[in-house]
Design an enzyme around this catalytic site. Structure first.
Site, PDB file in Angstrom:
ATOM      1  N   ARG A  79     -13.588  -9.700  10.977  1.00 20.66           N
ATOM      2  CA  ARG A  79     -13.120 -11.044  11.280  1.00 20.66           C
ATOM      3  C   ARG A  79     -13.420 -11.923  10.078  1.00 20.66           C
ATOM      4  NH1 ARG A  79      -9.344 -10.778  15.125  1.00 20.66           N
ATOM      5  NH2 ARG A  79     -10.080  -9.753  17.041  1.00 20.66           N
ATOM      6  N   ALA A  91      -8.458  -7.539  22.889  1.00 19.13           N
ATOM      7  CA  ALA A  91      -7.978  -8.893  23.158  1.00 19.13           C
ATOM      8  C   ALA A  91      -6.734  -9.155  22.323  1.00 19.13           C
ATOM      9  CB  ALA A  91      -9.058  -9.925  22.835  1.00 19.13           C
ATOM     10  N   GLU A 108      -2.034  -5.254  24.956  1.00 15.95           N
ATOM     11  CA  GLU A 108      -3.099  -5.282  23.946  1.00 15.95           C
ATOM     12  C   GLU A 108      -4.043  -4.091  24.095  1.00 15.95           C
ATOM     13  OE1 GLU A 108      -3.310  -7.111  21.376  1.00 15.95           O
ATOM     14  OE2 GLU A 108      -1.714  -8.534  21.853  1.00 15.95           O
ATOM     15  N   GLU A 112      -4.388  -1.704  20.873  1.00 20.02           N
ATOM     16  CA  GLU A 112      -5.652  -1.710  20.136  1.00 20.02           C
ATOM     17  C   GLU A 112      -6.503  -0.478  20.379  1.00 20.02           C
ATOM     18  OE1 GLU A 112      -6.595  -6.388  19.247  1.00 20.02           O
ATOM     19  OE2 GLU A 112      -7.879  -5.316  20.650  1.00 20.02           O
ATOM     20  N   GLU A 160      -6.684  -4.403  12.129  1.00 21.05           N
ATOM     21  CA  GLU A 160      -6.670  -3.453  13.235  1.00 21.05           C
ATOM     22  C   GLU A 160      -6.618  -2.000  12.760  1.00 21.05           C
ATOM     23  OE1 GLU A 160      -3.504  -4.456  15.855  1.00 21.05           O
ATOM     24  OE2 GLU A 160      -4.537  -6.208  16.694  1.00 21.05           O
TER      25      GLU A 160
END
Length: 218
Positions: A79, A91, A108, A112, A160
């Site tokens: 992040r 998320a 999602e 993910e 990701e």
């Protein structure tokens, strides 16, 4: 706590309420790829008019995926704003116009983590930073899990692409939240809400399509 103002719960039910104040002037300072920065002049009545700058956000969903062994699915990814790799629950944004929140959550989870779920319920709703953003997040509990087939798996890109997946006992995840090891707000809220709901026999769970009046309008 006897004698402390408000300690006995006087003043009506303990529930947040919508109470918009008149906006006498509004200006978009910056339009971003995901969110906008807005400046509003807000009429607070006797308190006068104040100027507030905040982020307008489409909202998001988060998923506590719990398997039959009472393990929660955590993902670690980079992040950039906090310059850290954080352990999180799956998320994503509510960025498809008109899409039900539970459908966004299922999408999602599949994209993910390559995971599907047959049972969906609402764990918690929260405002991520109400002093600086209108972002609202709904946290779902996903159970009866399965796997996305190899031919249908999503190709992950950007941050990701480096996602690390780990299944963690729910009690261990709670301990890591409480000792300060985990910081992502959706993970903190989701893990603690799941533990609290489990302790109450899951009686607090709401239907996947439960009303969500604080969901951003657009």
């Amino acid at each position: 706590m006897t004698g402390v103002p408000g300690a006995t719960g006087e003043g009506g039910p303990l529930v947040d309420e919508a109470a918009p104040r008149p906006v006498v002037r509004s200006e978009v300072l910056h339009r971003g790829r995901i969110a906008d920065l807005v400046r509003d002049d807000v009429d607070l009545g006797d308190a006068g008019t104040v100027t507030r700058e905040y982020v307008v956000h489409p909202g998001a969903v988060a998923i506590v995926a719990l398997d039959d062994a009472d393990r929660v699915l955590l993902l670690r990814q980079y992040r950039h704003p906090v310059r850290a790799r954080l352990w999180e629950v799956p998320a994503g944004l509510l960025d498809v116009d008109g899409e039900p929140a539970v459908d966004a959550a299922a999408r999602e989870l599949a994209e993910e983590a390559d995971v599907t779920a047959r049972r969906w319920q609402v764990l918690a709703d929260f405002a991520s930073s109400p002093g600086s953003s209108d972002e609202a997040v709904r946290v779902f509990l996903a159970r009866d899990l399965g796997e996305v087939s190899a031919t249908e798996r999503h190709t992950r890109t950007g941050e990701e692409a480096g996602i690390e997946v780990r299944w963690v006992p729910l009690d261990e995840a709670v301990a890591r939240v409480l000792d300060g090891s985990l910081h992502n707000p959706s993970a903190v809220v989701g893990v603690l809400a799941a533990a609290a709901s489990r302790a109450g026999g899951w009686a607090s769970l709401r239907p996947a399509d439960a009303p969500w009046p604080s969901r951003p309008r657009a």
